[in-house]
Design a protein around this motif. Sequence first.
Motif, PDB file in Angstrom:
ATOM      1  N   UNK A  93      42.832  34.175  45.194  1.00 58.82           N
ATOM      2  CA  UNK A  93      41.665  34.986  45.523  1.00 58.82           C
ATOM      3  C   UNK A  93      40.946  35.368  44.238  1.00 58.82           C
ATOM      4  N   UNK A  94      39.732  35.878  44.413  1.00 56.63           N
ATOM      5  CA  UNK A  94      38.947  36.293  43.263  1.00 56.63           C
ATOM      6  C   UNK A  94      38.129  37.519  43.619  1.00 56.63           C
ATOM      7  N   UNK A  95      37.728  38.254  42.592  1.00 59.57           N
ATOM      8  CA  UNK A  95      36.919  39.442  42.811  1.00 59.57           C
ATOM      9  C   UNK A  95      36.769  40.219  41.517  1.00 59.57           C
ATOM     10  N   UNK A  96      36.249  41.425  41.648  1.00 62.54           N
ATOM     11  CA  UNK A  96      35.977  42.288  40.506  1.00 62.54           C
ATOM     12  C   UNK A  96      37.095  43.310  40.352  1.00 62.54           C
ATOM     13  N   UNK A  97      37.609  43.436  39.138  1.00 61.00           N
ATOM     14  CA  UNK A  97      38.629  44.445  38.864  1.00 61.00           C
ATOM     15  C   UNK A  97      37.957  45.816  38.904  1.00 61.00           C
ATOM     16  N   UNK A  98      38.409  46.667  39.827  1.00 55.65           N
ATOM     17  CA  UNK A  98      37.784  47.983  39.998  1.00 55.65           C
ATOM     18  C   UNK A  98      38.570  49.108  39.352  1.00 55.65           C
ATOM     19  N   UNK A  99      39.871  48.902  39.168  1.00 58.55           N
ATOM     20  CA  UNK A  99      40.671  49.900  38.457  1.00 58.55           C
ATOM     21  C   UNK A  99      41.875  49.212  37.833  1.00 58.55           C
ATOM     22  N   UNK A 100      42.283  49.769  36.718  1.00 58.40           N
ATOM     23  CA  UNK A 100      43.443  49.234  36.002  1.00 58.40           C
ATOM     24  C   UNK A 100      44.087  50.398  35.270  1.00 58.40           C
ATOM     25  N   UNK A 101      45.082  50.988  35.901  1.00 56.69           N
ATOM     26  CA  UNK A 101      45.720  52.172  35.358  1.00 56.69           C
ATOM     27  C   UNK A 101      47.115  51.818  34.871  1.00 56.69           C
ATOM     28  N   UNK A 102      47.340  52.001  33.581  1.00 49.38           N
ATOM     29  CA  UNK A 102      48.639  51.685  32.996  1.00 49.38           C
ATOM     30  C   UNK A 102      49.736  52.443  33.740  1.00 49.38           C
ATOM     31  N   UNK A 103      50.756  51.712  34.134  1.00 49.12           N
ATOM     32  CA  UNK A 103      51.879  52.318  34.832  1.00 49.12           C
ATOM     33  C   UNK A 103      51.663  52.504  36.324  1.00 49.12           C
ATOM     34  N   UNK A 104      50.484  52.169  36.844  1.00 44.51           N
ATOM     35  CA  UNK A 104      50.225  52.340  38.282  1.00 44.51           C
ATOM     36  C   UNK A 104      49.915  50.995  38.930  1.00 44.51           C
ATOM     37  N   UNK A 105      48.676  50.522  38.839  1.00 42.41           N
ATOM     38  CA  UNK A 105      48.314  49.259  39.478  1.00 42.41           C
ATOM     39  C   UNK A 105      46.974  48.753  38.947  1.00 42.41           C
ATOM     40  N   UNK A 106      46.698  47.508  39.313  1.00 41.31           N
ATOM     41  CA  UNK A 106      45.414  46.887  39.032  1.00 41.31           C
ATOM     42  C   UNK A 106      44.808  46.554  40.386  1.00 41.31           C
ATOM     43  N   UNK A 107      43.595  47.038  40.652  1.00 41.71           N
ATOM     44  CA  UNK A 107      42.945  46.805  41.942  1.00 41.71           C
ATOM     45  C   UNK A 107      41.772  45.847  41.763  1.00 41.71           C
ATOM     46  N   UNK A 108      41.675  44.901  42.702  1.00 38.69           N
ATOM     47  CA  UNK A 108      40.605  43.911  42.668  1.00 38.69           C
ATOM     48  C   UNK A 108      39.869  43.955  43.997  1.00 38.69           C
ATOM     49  N   UNK A 109      38.545  44.194  43.934  1.00 33.96           N
ATOM     50  CA  UNK A 109      37.694  44.143  45.125  1.00 33.96           C
ATOM     51  C   UNK A 109      37.372  42.672  45.370  1.00 33.96           C
ATOM     52  N   UNK A 110      37.969  42.113  46.396  1.00 31.44           N
ATOM     53  CA  UNK A 110      37.865  40.679  46.655  1.00 31.44           C
ATOM     54  C   UNK A 110      36.457  40.266  47.051  1.00 31.44           C
ATOM     55  N   UNK A 111      36.153  39.028  46.729  1.00 32.09           N
ATOM     56  CA  UNK A 111      34.897  38.383  47.119  1.00 32.09           C
ATOM     57  C   UNK A 111      35.250  37.167  47.971  1.00 32.09           C
ATOM     58  N   UNK A 112      34.239  36.452  48.422  1.00 29.48           N
ATOM     59  CA  UNK A 112      34.466  35.235  49.209  1.00 29.48           C
ATOM     60  C   UNK A 112      35.046  35.541  50.570  1.00 29.48           C
ATOM     61  N   UNK A 113      35.985  34.715  51.023  1.00 30.81           N
ATOM     62  CA  UNK A 113      36.547  34.882  52.367  1.00 30.81           C
ATOM     63  C   UNK A 113      37.354  36.165  52.516  1.00 30.81           C
ATOM     64  N   UNK A 114      37.751  36.783  51.425  1.00 22.01           N
ATOM     65  CA  UNK A 114      38.505  38.043  51.463  1.00 22.01           C
ATOM     66  C   UNK A 114      37.625  39.255  51.149  1.00 22.01           C
ATOM     67  N   UNK A 115      36.310  39.052  51.163  1.00 23.72           N
ATOM     68  CA  UNK A 115      35.378  40.145  50.849  1.00 23.72           C
ATOM     69  C   UNK A 115      35.676  41.347  51.741  1.00 23.72           C
ATOM     70  N   UNK A 116      35.695  42.522  51.130  1.00 25.83           N
ATOM     71  CA  UNK A 116      35.992  43.745  51.855  1.00 25.83           C
ATOM     72  C   UNK A 116      37.445  44.184  51.704  1.00 25.83           C
ATOM     73  N   UNK A 117      38.293  43.302  51.190  1.00 26.54           N
ATOM     74  CA  UNK A 117      39.697  43.634  50.972  1.00 26.54           C
ATOM     75  C   UNK A 117      39.908  44.027  49.515  1.00 26.54           C
ATOM     76  N   UNK A 118      40.770  44.997  49.299  1.00 23.65           N
ATOM     77  CA  UNK A 118      41.177  45.348  47.950  1.00 23.65           C
ATOM     78  C   UNK A 118      42.594  44.846  47.755  1.00 23.65           C
ATOM     79  N   UNK A 119      42.758  43.988  46.765  1.00 26.84           N
ATOM     80  CA  UNK A 119      44.070  43.439  46.445  1.00 26.84           C
ATOM     81  C   UNK A 119      44.643  44.255  45.293  1.00 26.84           C
TER      82      UNK A 119
END
Length: 98
Positions: free
Chosen positions: A30-56
Amino acid sequence: MKAEWLIGKIALVGVTTLSSTDEVVSQLQYFGVVTSATKGKSIAIASEGTRKGQTMTLPPDNSIFAQGAKAKYCLRRTGEEVDCPDVVASWAVHQAKK
Protein backbone atom coordinates in the motif's frame (compact mmCIF):
# COMPACT_ATOMS: atom_id res chain seq x y z
CA MET A 1 17.04 8.89 14.74
CA LYS A 2 13.89 10.94 15.22
CA ALA A 3 10.81 9.73 13.38
CA GLU A 4 9.40 13.18 12.57
CA TRP A 5 11.37 13.38 9.29
CA LEU A 6 8.82 10.93 7.81
CA ILE A 7 5.79 13.19 8.30
CA GLY A 8 4.34 14.38 5.00
CA LYS A 9 6.34 11.89 2.92
CA ILE A 10 4.72 9.61 0.36
CA ALA A 11 5.47 6.07 1.56
CA LEU A 12 5.27 2.79 -0.31
CA VAL A 13 5.04 -0.15 2.10
CA GLY A 14 5.19 -3.91 1.64
CA VAL A 15 4.26 -6.35 4.41
CA THR A 16 4.87 -10.08 4.05
CA THR A 17 3.41 -12.47 6.61
CA LEU A 18 5.40 -15.67 7.05
CA SER A 19 4.37 -18.89 8.76
CA SER A 20 6.41 -20.38 11.57
CA THR A 21 8.21 -22.40 8.87
CA ASP A 22 8.94 -19.25 6.82
CA GLU A 23 6.37 -19.94 4.11
CA VAL A 24 4.61 -16.88 2.67
CA VAL A 25 1.09 -16.64 4.11
CA SER A 26 0.14 -13.26 2.65
CA GLN A 27 1.55 -10.14 1.06
CA LEU A 28 0.22 -6.62 1.26
CA GLN A 29 1.37 -3.48 -0.53
CA TYR A 30 0.00 0.00 0.00
CA PHE A 31 0.97 3.63 -0.28
CA GLY A 32 -0.01 6.95 1.22
CA VAL A 33 1.10 9.97 3.21
CA VAL A 34 2.80 9.59 6.58
CA THR A 35 0.58 11.57 8.96
CA SER A 36 2.32 10.85 12.26
CA ALA A 37 5.54 9.29 13.41
CA THR A 38 6.00 9.21 17.16
CA LYS A 39 9.13 7.58 18.53
CA GLY A 40 8.19 4.67 20.74
CA LYS A 41 4.53 4.66 19.61
CA SER A 42 3.70 4.17 15.92
CA ILE A 43 3.92 5.43 12.37
CA ALA A 44 0.55 6.22 10.73
CA ILE A 45 -0.01 6.33 6.99
CA ALA A 46 -3.16 7.79 5.40
CA SER A 47 -3.61 5.36 2.52
CA GLU A 48 -4.28 6.36 -1.06
CA GLY A 49 -5.50 4.35 -4.05
CA THR A 50 -7.73 1.35 -3.39
CA ARG A 51 -7.18 1.73 0.38
CA LYS A 52 -8.04 5.44 0.42
CA GLY A 53 -9.75 6.36 3.68
CA GLN A 54 -7.86 3.75 5.71
CA THR A 55 -5.10 4.59 8.15
CA MET A 56 -2.40 1.96 8.28
CA THR A 57 -0.26 1.77 11.42
CA LEU A 58 3.29 0.47 11.58
CA PRO A 59 5.64 -0.16 14.49
CA PRO A 60 7.73 2.88 15.48
CA ASP A 61 10.90 1.72 13.69
CA ASN A 62 11.74 4.47 11.22
CA SER A 63 15.10 2.86 10.42
CA ILE A 64 13.31 0.42 8.09
CA PHE A 65 12.44 3.28 5.70
CA ALA A 66 14.76 3.99 2.77
CA GLN A 67 14.68 6.71 0.14
CA GLY A 68 12.47 5.73 -2.78
CA ALA A 69 13.96 5.45 -6.24
CA LYS A 70 13.03 7.97 -8.90
CA ALA A 71 10.90 5.36 -10.61
CA LYS A 72 7.35 4.17 -11.06
CA TYR A 73 6.36 1.25 -8.83
CA CYS A 74 3.53 -1.12 -9.70
CA LEU A 75 1.65 -2.82 -6.87
CA ARG A 76 1.38 -6.50 -7.80
CA ARG A 77 -2.07 -7.31 -6.52
CA THR A 78 -3.95 -4.13 -7.49
CA GLY A 79 -1.95 -2.94 -10.50
CA GLU A 80 -1.85 0.56 -9.01
CA GLU A 81 1.16 2.67 -9.92
CA VAL A 82 3.07 4.88 -7.51
CA ASP A 83 5.33 7.44 -9.12
CA CYS A 84 8.53 8.26 -7.23
CA PRO A 85 7.53 7.67 -3.59
CA ASP A 86 9.65 9.59 -1.10
CA VAL A 87 10.31 6.52 1.05
CA VAL A 88 9.87 2.75 0.82
CA ALA A 89 9.69 0.11 3.53
CA SER A 90 9.44 -3.65 3.58
CA TRP A 91 8.32 -5.59 6.64
CA ALA A 92 8.26 -9.31 7.40
CA VAL A 93 5.85 -10.51 10.07
CA HIS A 94 6.60 -13.96 11.46
CA GLN A 95 3.75 -15.98 12.91
CA ALA A 96 4.38 -17.71 16.20
CA LYS A 97 4.89 -21.46 16.31
CA LYS A 98 1.79 -23.33 17.37
